[in-house]
Write an enzyme that holds these catalytic residues in place. Structure first.
Site, PDB file in Angstrom:
ATOM      1  N   GLU A 168       0.765  -1.118  -0.105  1.00  0.00           N
ATOM      2  CA  GLU A 168       0.047  -0.067   0.104  1.00  0.00           C
ATOM      3  C   GLU A 168       0.845   1.118   0.021  1.00  0.00           C
ATOM      4  O   GLU A 168       1.214   1.796   1.097  1.00  0.00           O
ATOM      5  CB  GLU A 168      -1.052  -0.134   1.289  1.00  0.00           C
ATOM      6  CG  GLU A 168      -2.066   1.042   1.178  1.00  0.00           C
ATOM      7  CD  GLU A 168      -2.755   1.455   2.511  1.00  0.00           C
ATOM      8  OE1 GLU A 168      -3.451   2.238   2.408  1.00  0.00           O
ATOM      9  OE2 GLU A 168      -2.630   0.439   3.292  1.00  0.00           O
ATOM     10  N   LYS A 170      -9.404 -14.834  15.747  1.00  0.00           N
ATOM     11  CA  LYS A 170      -9.443 -14.455  14.357  1.00  0.00           C
ATOM     12  C   LYS A 170     -10.748 -14.068  14.051  1.00  0.00           C
ATOM     13  O   LYS A 170     -11.155 -14.232  12.853  1.00  0.00           O
ATOM     14  CB  LYS A 170      -9.075 -15.584  13.622  1.00  0.00           C
ATOM     15  CG  LYS A 170      -7.600 -15.838  14.018  1.00  0.00           C
ATOM     16  CD  LYS A 170      -6.775 -17.106  13.120  1.00  0.00           C
ATOM     17  CE  LYS A 170      -5.581 -17.301  13.477  1.00  0.00           C
ATOM     18  NZ  LYS A 170      -5.018 -18.470  12.665  1.00  0.00           N
ATOM     19  N   HIS A 211      -2.373   9.879  -1.390  1.00  0.00           N
ATOM     20  CA  HIS A 211      -2.292   8.556  -1.972  1.00  0.00           C
ATOM     21  C   HIS A 211      -2.211   8.859  -3.389  1.00  0.00           C
ATOM     22  O   HIS A 211      -1.747   7.891  -4.088  1.00  0.00           O
ATOM     23  CB  HIS A 211      -3.570   7.827  -1.747  1.00  0.00           C
ATOM     24  CG  HIS A 211      -3.789   7.181  -0.349  1.00  0.00           C
ATOM     25  ND1 HIS A 211      -3.429   5.996  -0.318  1.00  0.00           N
ATOM     26  CD2 HIS A 211      -3.919   7.610   0.858  1.00  0.00           C
ATOM     27  CE1 HIS A 211      -3.401   5.336   0.775  1.00  0.00           C
ATOM     28  NE2 HIS A 211      -3.602   6.348   1.483  1.00  0.00           N
TER      29      HIS A 211
END
Ligand code: ADP
Length: 427
Positions: free
Chosen positions: A109, A239, A410
């Site tokens: 990312e 989880k 971004h």
């Protein structure tokens, strides 16, 4: 470069590839006479024929194929590469760590590394992140089926009276395991028994499961005649995001805080306390209430995922770690108090993927090394570093929201040139 890449095809391997392609052989049925390296090679070659896809990149690994095939990954065919970037130094002020540490994060990312790095700069300018970690222990909760209220209560009473015997069996399964508590939760004809263990430097899920299996099979079932439906009754809770973990904690419970002077807020983070408090209130609190989310934070999961991949943690635990709260308060003289609370972060410094070649390098960079004389100290160091890094990530993203800098960062870093020029000015 992988040794697999250099393995020359042999007629013997060709015959096995053909058997795989024609489905006479399953991927897990490769003859034991082949090395783990050769087994991976024939699986890849068969898959290339079966799927018409080139698998020339995933063969470039440097981990120990024998060890990975037997401990980490069945039907091995290769590796998925995830780039690692460095942030820091992160100034950590805790019990195990009181120094500045460079932290590797593995991510695809764009902007995450640059943004977290800006948070690190703010932490350094503010004197460091104070961190506190509680080893609350790993939980496993087998579920039992009873005939009704009376039998359920009989099981609860039996557990209370036999705690010492349970402890002896549990702690006999590993010298690193310590039973902390046994908490039953009765649901009519269903009883969950939430066992909580300390597990030294290991994350502890395997160790807890093995101990619970012995407790249930050797002791509870024969002694009470009440049968266990599943060793994991989902009240563990592993989880999945869960209120019980949020309240009681699971694995490591992390806290980190910093008071940031007004000048650091404006110069490094391009923000101010009023805007930060407003974003915190409307986004992290009201937004999470509106969404029914227990992630009252901006992006714990981003830093956790990068840290988990780099250091060989169980990636599915990002789900648990993503719950938690970011706090912002105004302080005198234009300063802002900023802190993070992560109630449930399973972490290990040994076991799982921590021994893989690249993951072990990241742990070495962090100075995380299991010390046989101080079991548990290595994982606490890891946890303290993680807490401070999550704080850095939160600071920077929250500040980016106040300056409406998120989308442009971004655009520049997620889609733009390969190398960000200056993380402080670019995010
Ligand atoms: P987990 O229980 O975290 O899923 P493993 O199944 O890999 O992980 O178990 C950890 C293993 O590491 C155990 O076999 C344990 O005996 C061993 N071990 C060695 N040193 C330590 C330590 N300092 N703390 C915890 N476990 C350790």
């Amino acid at each position: 470069m992988s040794r697999a890449a250099a393995t020359p095809p042999t007629p013997h391997l060709d015959a096995i590839v053909l058997d795989l392609v024609e489905r006479r052989l399953q991927f897990h049925q490769i003859p034991k006479s082949l090395s783990a390296e050769e087994a991976a090679e024939v699986r890849r070659r068969a898959l290339e024929v079966m799927t018409n896809a080139s698998l020339s990149n995933m063969r470039h690994y440097s981990f120990d194929v024998d060890s990975v095939s037997s401990r980490n990954c069945e039907n091995l065919i290769g590796v998925a590469q995830v780039p690692i970037g460095i942030v820091g130094p992160v100034p950590v002020r805790g019990n195990e760590v009181n120094e500045e540490v460079f932290v590797p994060l593995a991510t695809t990312e764009g902007a995450l590394i640059a943004s977290t790095n800006r948070g690190c700069a703010a932490l350094r300018a503010a004197g460091g992140a104070k961190v506190f970690v509680e080893d609350v222990g790993m939980t496993r909760a087998p579920v039992f089926r009873t005939s009704g209220i009376e039998e359920s209560q009989r099981l609860v009473t039996w557990l209370t009276k036999n705690e010492e015997e349970i402890r002896t069996i549990a702690e006999g399964t590993s010298r690193f395991l310590e039973l902390i508590s046994i908490r039953p939760f009765v649901f009519s004809t269903t009883v969950f028994v939430r066992f909580r263990f300390r597990s030294g430097d290991a994350m502890g899920m395997n160790m807890a499961t093995i101990a619970c299996d012995r407790i249930v099979t050797d002791l509870i079932e024969p002694a009470t005649g009440i049968s266990c439906t599943a060793l994991s009754g989902n009240y563990c809770v592993d989880k999945k995001p869960a209120a019980v973990n949020f309240q009681e904690g699971r694995g490591k419970r992390l806290f980190a805080e910093v008071e940031i002077p007004g000048e650091v807020l404006s110069k490094i983070l391009k923000t101010n306390p009023d805007d930060l408090v407003e974003v915190q209130y409307r986004k992290n609190l009201l937004g999470s209430i509106a969404a029914g989310s227990s992630g009252f934070n901006a992006h714990f999961a981003n830093v956790l995922a990068g840290f988990f991949i780099a250091t060989g943690q169980d990636l599915a635990h990002v789900v648990d770690g993503s719950t938690g709260v970011t706090f912002v308060e105004k302080r005198p003289n234009g300063a802002a108090y900023f802190s993070v609370f992560l109630p449930t972060v399973p972490l290990g410094a040994i076991g799982g993927g921590t021994g893989l070649a690249t993951q072990a390098e990241s742990l070495a960079m962090l100075g995380v090394k299991v010390n046989p004389d101080r079991p548990g100290s290595a994982v606490m160091r890891l946890a303290e570093i993680l807490a401070a890094t999550v704080l850095a990530g939160e600071l920077s993203l929250m500040a980016a929201f106040t300056s409406r800098d998120l989308a442009s960062a971004h655009e520049r870093l997620g889609r733009g040139p390969a190398e960000p020029v200056d993380p402080l000015s670019e995010v």
